[in-house]
Design a protein around this motif. Structure first.
Motif, short mmCIF file in Angstrom:
data_model
loop_
_atom_site.label_atom_id
_atom_site.label_comp_id
_atom_site.label_asym_id
_atom_site.label_seq_id
_atom_site.Cartn_x
_atom_site.Cartn_y
_atom_site.Cartn_z
N ALA A 195 43.87 36.22 41.24
CA ALA A 195 44.96 36.46 42.19
C ALA A 195 45.59 35.18 42.70
O ALA A 195 46.63 35.23 43.38
N GLY A 196 45.00 34.03 42.37
CA GLY A 196 45.50 32.76 42.87
C GLY A 196 44.59 32.20 43.95
O GLY A 196 43.78 32.92 44.54
N MET A 197 44.73 30.91 44.23
CA MET A 197 43.91 30.28 45.26
C MET A 197 44.09 31.00 46.59
O MET A 197 45.22 31.24 47.02
N LEU A 198 43.00 31.33 47.24
CA LEU A 198 43.10 32.04 48.52
C LEU A 198 43.85 31.22 49.57
O LEU A 198 44.68 31.78 50.30
N PRO A 199 43.63 29.89 49.68
CA PRO A 199 44.42 29.12 50.66
C PRO A 199 45.92 29.23 50.42
O PRO A 199 46.71 29.27 51.37
N LEU A 200 46.34 29.31 49.16
CA LEU A 200 47.76 29.46 48.86
C LEU A 200 48.25 30.85 49.28
O LEU A 200 49.32 30.99 49.88
N ARG A 201 47.47 31.86 49.02
CA ARG A 201 47.87 33.22 49.43
C ARG A 201 47.95 33.34 50.95
O ARG A 201 48.81 34.04 51.48
N VAL A 202 47.05 32.64 51.64
CA VAL A 202 47.11 32.63 53.11
C VAL A 202 48.40 31.97 53.59
O VAL A 202 49.06 32.47 54.51
N GLU A 203 48.79 30.87 52.95
CA GLU A 203 50.03 30.19 53.34
C GLU A 203 51.25 31.04 53.02
O GLU A 203 52.23 31.04 53.77
N ILE A 204 51.21 31.77 51.91
CA ILE A 204 52.31 32.68 51.58
C ILE A 204 52.44 33.75 52.65
O ILE A 204 53.54 34.09 53.11
N GLN A 205 51.30 34.29 53.08
CA GLN A 205 51.30 35.31 54.14
C GLN A 205 51.92 34.76 55.42
O GLN A 205 52.79 35.40 56.03
#
Length: 392
Positions: free
Chosen positions: A71-81
């Motif tokens: 799904a991609g790096m979790l820190p990146l998904r957090v920043e997208i959110q």
């Protein structure tokens, strides 16, 4: 003595039926000529800002070359959110509702493949990005085209939407701010469509890759409206706003059940987006907003210059509220879009894209990208004015 093996046609009938990209013909022709000014490429003329490049280089030096989560790096998904919530007032859970993809193009592909059964109809708002129709067909769907016009600033109307819905209609796909017209939709305009979408239980695929590139007001995402998040698949990425086209990094946001379906396809076809690109994107969201804003202001100035220029030389052109394209009408010349574009290229060495490449609604127009320098735009307009003088 050689043996010739007879085989059936190796390509599927679906692939055989696909037309080559209409954009590529003009790009290939322009590439073979010297001194051509291209207003055809839908790509920022800015180099990816150094802070993003440095983050990627640093990750390589530290040996971050392995796979990430599917799904991609979790820190990146957090920043997208955080970014989507802060900028567009729409919130997705980073662990279950956000998937990092290989560009927004992959996101469009897996969204359609995840929801379509053979024969399902997908409403496509025209003029539209050239890949929508072929990708729908590759997913087994049937595209049904909705018309927009310069007279209503290329906005989708409730009447046009309602008219084309059948019992086979599964979803609607659109890009706002629009490629190729630069048209946008406001929250109030979206609200006029919601009763129809809800009445017919339509799914919405909202391509928002140009969401940051708006002039005079913020982008209104349809996913932010009441009741729309769960039926909307929101697609975006880093190519346009952060000048990261070659990095091939996008993302898709949807409810957990929809995202789980898309993740299955992504796992088997892509595995994960490039690690180095994800590191650059993480830096873009954390520290690249000022770079983005400078680029947007430059596009705004170029938009004003180009639209005024087209009107001055006799081409009717609506003022785009987003993206980095102008879509002037060439109907007054008596030439078709393709004829005008070819004449402009061969006689004045300016490359533009015929409007009908983007669907029937684009007939009589040309797409001109102003994602190039003011110097090049000035020369292009001078050359176009010479052609218009001869045509008149």
């Amino acid at each position: 003595m050689s043996t010739q093996v007879k085989v059936k046609n190796r390509l599927s009938s679906t692939v055989q039926s696909l037309k080559p990209s209409g954009i590529r013909r003009f790009f290939d022709l322009a590439a073979s000529m010297e001194g051509v000014i291209s207003l055809g490429v839908g790509e920022p003329d800015f180099v990816t800002p150094w802070r993003m490049r440095e983050a990627s280089i640093s990750s390589l030096e530290r040996g971050h070359t392995a796979y990430t989560s599917n799904a991609g790096m979790l820190p990146l998904r957090v920043e997208i959110q955080k970014y989507l919530e802060e900028r567009f007032s729409v919130s997705y859970h980073p662990e279950t509702e956000i998937l990092v993809t290989v560009g927004a193009s992959e996101a469009i592909d897996i969204a359609l493949r995840a929801i379509l059964d053979p024969g399902d109809e997908v409403l496509v708002v025209e003029p539209c990005y050239v890949s929508y129709e072929p990708v729908i067909r590759l997913a087994g769907g049937v595209p049904v085209f909705l018309k927009t016009t310069m007279e209503n600033q290329f906005k989708l109307t409730p009447q046009e939407l309602e008219t084309h819905i059948t019992e086979r209609t599964k979803a609607i796909i659109f890009c706002y701010p629009n490629n190729p017209t630069g048209g946008t939709m406001t929250a109030e305009e979206w609200k006029t469509l919601l009763p129809i979408i809800e009445k017919h239980d339509l799914m919405v695929i909202s391509d928002e890759i140009y969401a940051e590139l708006t002039y005079g007001r913020m982008h209104d995402s349809i996913a932010a409206l009441p009741g729309m998040k769960d039926r909307t698949i929101l697609i975006s990425g880093f190519s346009k706003a952060f000048a990261m086209t070659g990095w091939r990094l996008g993302y898709v946001c949807a409810s957990p059940d929809l995202l789980a379906g898309m993740l299955k396809i992504h796992q088997y076809t892509m595995l994960c987006a490039p690690t180095m690109a994800q590191m650059a994107a993480l830096e873009a969201l954390r520290h690249g907003r000022s770079d983005m804003e400078r680029m947007i202001e430059s596009y705004r100035q170029r938009r004003n210059y180009v639209v005024d220029g087209f009107r001055h030389i006799g081409l009717t052109c609506h003022e785009p509220d987003g993206a980095f394209y102008a879509f002037p009408s060439v109907a007054s010349t008596g030439l078709s879009s393709a004829e005008f574009a070819e004449k402009l290229l061969m006689e004045e060495k300016v490359a533009v894209v015929p409007g009908d490449v983007f669907g029937e609604s684009g007939k009589g127009h040309i797409r001109c990208s102003y994602a190039t320098s003011m110097e090049q735009l000035k020369k292009a307009l001078e050359r176009m004015e010479r052609l218009m003088g001869r045509l008149s």
